[in-house]
Write a protein that holds these residues in place. Sequence first.
Motif, mmCIF file in Angstrom:
data_model
loop_
_atom_site.group_PDB
_atom_site.id
_atom_site.type_symbol
_atom_site.label_atom_id
_atom_site.label_comp_id
_atom_site.label_asym_id
_atom_site.label_seq_id
_atom_site.Cartn_x
_atom_site.Cartn_y
_atom_site.Cartn_z
ATOM 1 N N ASP A 585 0.704 -1.158 0.132
ATOM 2 C CA ASP A 585 -0.074 0.144 0.104
ATOM 3 C C ASP A 585 1.032 1.312 0.037
ATOM 4 O O ASP A 585 0.359 2.274 -0.464
ATOM 5 C CB ASP A 585 -0.995 0.124 1.160
ATOM 6 N N MET A 586 2.078 1.093 0.576
ATOM 7 C CA MET A 586 2.866 2.265 0.663
ATOM 8 C C MET A 586 3.679 2.305 -0.726
ATOM 9 O O MET A 586 4.483 3.420 -0.984
ATOM 10 C CB MET A 586 3.799 2.222 1.614
ATOM 11 N N GLY A 587 3.389 1.456 -1.597
ATOM 12 C CA GLY A 587 3.956 1.707 -2.964
ATOM 13 C C GLY A 587 5.279 0.841 -3.379
ATOM 14 O O GLY A 587 5.860 0.813 -4.273
ATOM 15 N N PHE A 588 5.652 0.160 -2.452
ATOM 16 C CA PHE A 588 6.786 -0.852 -2.453
ATOM 17 C C PHE A 588 6.677 -2.214 -3.536
ATOM 18 O O PHE A 588 5.639 -2.552 -3.271
ATOM 19 C CB PHE A 588 7.608 -1.387 -1.061
ATOM 20 N N GLN A 589 7.634 -2.352 -4.048
ATOM 21 C CA GLN A 589 7.696 -3.949 -4.574
ATOM 22 C C GLN A 589 7.983 -4.741 -3.774
ATOM 23 O O GLN A 589 9.297 -4.622 -3.073
ATOM 24 C CB GLN A 589 8.444 -3.685 -5.967
ATOM 25 N N VAL A 590 7.371 -5.795 -3.284
ATOM 26 C CA VAL A 590 7.751 -6.583 -2.058
ATOM 27 C C VAL A 590 7.750 -7.985 -2.450
ATOM 28 O O VAL A 590 6.948 -8.480 -3.108
ATOM 29 C CB VAL A 590 6.526 -6.380 -0.979
ATOM 30 N N MET A 591 8.717 -8.642 -1.754
ATOM 31 C CA MET A 591 9.025 -9.999 -1.685
ATOM 32 C C MET A 591 8.949 -10.468 -0.296
ATOM 33 O O MET A 591 9.230 -9.763 0.591
ATOM 34 C CB MET A 591 10.236 -10.468 -2.300
ATOM 35 N N GLU A 592 8.536 -11.745 -0.036
ATOM 36 C CA GLU A 592 8.311 -12.318 1.197
ATOM 37 C C GLU A 592 9.198 -13.522 1.432
ATOM 38 O O GLU A 592 9.281 -14.280 0.614
ATOM 39 C CB GLU A 592 7.086 -12.430 1.850
ATOM 40 N N ALA A 593 9.671 -14.006 2.606
ATOM 41 C CA ALA A 593 10.377 -14.974 3.014
ATOM 42 C C ALA A 593 9.820 -15.224 4.510
ATOM 43 O O ALA A 593 9.476 -14.517 5.469
ATOM 44 C CB ALA A 593 11.596 -14.902 3.171
ATOM 45 N N SER A 594 9.551 -16.655 4.983
ATOM 46 C CA SER A 594 9.362 -17.194 6.097
ATOM 47 C C SER A 594 10.277 -17.673 7.224
ATOM 48 O O SER A 594 9.879 -18.152 8.197
ATOM 49 C CB SER A 594 8.248 -18.227 5.818
ATOM 50 N N SER A 595 11.389 -17.758 6.721
ATOM 51 C CA SER A 595 12.445 -18.325 7.277
ATOM 52 C C SER A 595 13.947 -17.535 7.060
ATOM 53 O O SER A 595 14.039 -16.934 5.908
ATOM 54 C CB SER A 595 13.015 -19.684 7.370
ATOM 55 N N GLY A 596 14.755 -17.442 7.927
ATOM 56 C CA GLY A 596 16.291 -16.964 7.521
ATOM 57 C C GLY A 596 16.847 -17.702 6.243
ATOM 58 O O GLY A 596 17.271 -16.837 5.496
ATOM 59 N N SER A 597 16.615 -18.855 6.160
ATOM 60 C CA SER A 597 17.332 -19.673 4.909
ATOM 61 C C SER A 597 16.584 -19.067 3.795
ATOM 62 O O SER A 597 17.352 -18.745 2.843
ATOM 63 C CB SER A 597 17.138 -21.187 5.186
ATOM 64 N N ALA A 598 15.065 -18.980 3.770
ATOM 65 C CA ALA A 598 14.593 -18.680 2.533
ATOM 66 C C ALA A 598 14.834 -17.005 2.104
ATOM 67 O O ALA A 598 14.921 -16.700 1.191
ATOM 68 C CB ALA A 598 13.156 -18.625 2.746
ATOM 69 N N ALA A 599 15.118 -16.225 3.296
ATOM 70 C CA ALA A 599 15.322 -15.010 2.974
ATOM 71 C C ALA A 599 16.608 -14.715 2.403
ATOM 72 O O ALA A 599 17.134 -13.878 1.549
ATOM 73 C CB ALA A 599 15.519 -14.073 4.217
#
Length: 684
Positions: A585-599
């Motif tokens: 909503d703030m205008g960012f292009q966002v990716m997400e991860a659920s763990s440190g390894s995935a990040a």
Amino acid sequence: MTQSLSTPREFPRAEGAMSAKVRNHDWENTPLGPIGNWPQALCFAVETMLSSRFPACMTWGPEHTMLYNDAYRPMLGAKPEALGRPLSVVWSEVWPALKPLVDKAYAGEATFIEDLELEINRFGHPELAYFTFCYSPLRDELGTVRGMLDTVVETTSKFLALRQWREAAVSLEQQVAQRTADRNRLWQQSEDVLLVARYDGTITAVNPAWTATLGWSEEETLGQPFASFAHVNDFLQVSAIIDLLATEPTRRQLVARCRHRDGGERWIAWTAVPSDGFIQAVGRDTTEEHQREEALRNAEDLLRQSQKMEAVGQLTGGIAHDFNNMLQGIMLPLQIIRQRMAQGRHEEVDRYIESGLAAARRAAALTQRLLAFSRRQPLDSRSVDLGESLTGLASMLKTTCGENIALHMDLPDDLWPALTDANQFESAVVNLAINARDAMPGGGSLHISAANVRVGRADDVSVPGLELGEYVRVVVRDTGTGMTDDVIARAFDPFFTTKPMGQGTGLGLSMIYGFMRQSGGIAILESAKGQGTSVSLYFARSVHAPQTDVPEPETNLSGPRRPDSALVVEDDEIVRALAVELMRDMGFQVMEASSGSAAMALLSGVLHFDLLVSDVGLPGPNGRQVADYAREKFPGIKIILMTGYAEQAAMKPQFLGEHMELLVKPFDAQTLVRKVHAVMGQPL
């Protein structure tokens, strides 16, 4: 005959350091020649000597080439290596006395001499020493004498003691006899270990208590280095003490483990002193004392664990009660909102939303109090003007206390800045004011004062539990009902309260106590029944000027599309989804991860990221490790770490790296948006 007994690699087979030396020695340049060509008689004699634990040496051939076993080595002291050298060279200083005895042995006649006095030089200076030995001829297969075997034991300490006794007996025969009997009786009957050793640590005498305590016989002990009986973990310590005794004539004490012959170990408390050219030592077996101490430590550990479990039980019971009430205040409004939406009564939804948010805020406040009590609440510690903070609270405190309670403040103008979290400080003062109000139902006075204090010096304030230094003291004092001694003793316990059911959680004072200890200060409670209560808060003085907060305006939760890309890392699916939605909503292009390894996998890919928003407590690598990895991949990346509880984040400056920000859960949407704008700037 010159047929050898075995090959050089197999001979000699005896165990020990000297056996290895014989195998590795260069014999080709000695009169004995290569070891593989040694005659069978020589090999047999060498093997027998090396296998013996009794001190022994031997010579072979007309040159009297010398070999010796491990037990003989201490007798050589610091002499140059004797192996393969002529006896006349090794013991050159006493060769005139030894040569006739050697010649007799080579002529086939054995010699036994007791307590032979020799002036030897084995430590760089002459010394009188006494030896009891037997020189025996060594014959080959044909019966021809080819060498000599010397079995020897040094009797210096015994001989000197006997000579001293004999000399004293001339005039004081009876007295010396009595003293000798007493000494022998002590030596023989003492339960403590009595030991005599040379300055190099070689044991020359032990009493029967040595064998009774450690199992090693006198024959197995004499001539051995004392350090060889030390436990492997105490070997260096024992060796160091022996070196000190040899160079400094001072009594030394040592508690060390010694090896028992059965493979066990015994704790011995030693007292040793250098005297008459020897080290005299007394050892007391303290094994049972150590075992009792260990049993006591184990019992104390069990008691502490039991107390911890009792405290956990009290905490969980109180938490469950309060959280159930708060969850009820969240669940019911949500269910009613769903019902009103289905009924089309949208205009009634707002008040239920506010009710749910209020319950959620109460739950957040409870977790903050719990973290403060456990001293794990993340603090935003900085330089604070406590006088200014208290002045700003005056209006709220007057409203909180009511008209029948008079508020008095004594705040000096020259008050030092203090290092603390301003919000937590104000919360603590408000909590104390509420407690004071409840303790004065019929009205009274609330006094709040502040002062600069120096703690620990002779002419300054003394505060138990507080380190020497400069502090700012804030005192909150009321004229209320006061507390009894048993209430004072439990006042800082979590969930302890004297208020009626539903009027207090019992976390107020415990939260203040945890906050003060975490801030490097202390809270001191003083009270007496019917005489009011005083709580003193000690804050460490700050060397920096106070910082002031500028109120932040309401922030729009949405914004235009921006070129920045962000990575949100959160293991809680709901929290992650809502954070991602807010960021988009703030205008960012966002990716997400659920763990440190995935990040880390996303960070190592082809995508570029300008902002990392990560929880601290993640499965696999934690949030701080992910942040460090992101900084390696993208040096300019901005980082916001979220935490509801993190050991490492308990004190913000020590945990966060450069250009990292901390966001404490639970937070509302406005807080997240403001933090992102502060880090990334407003979109163009």
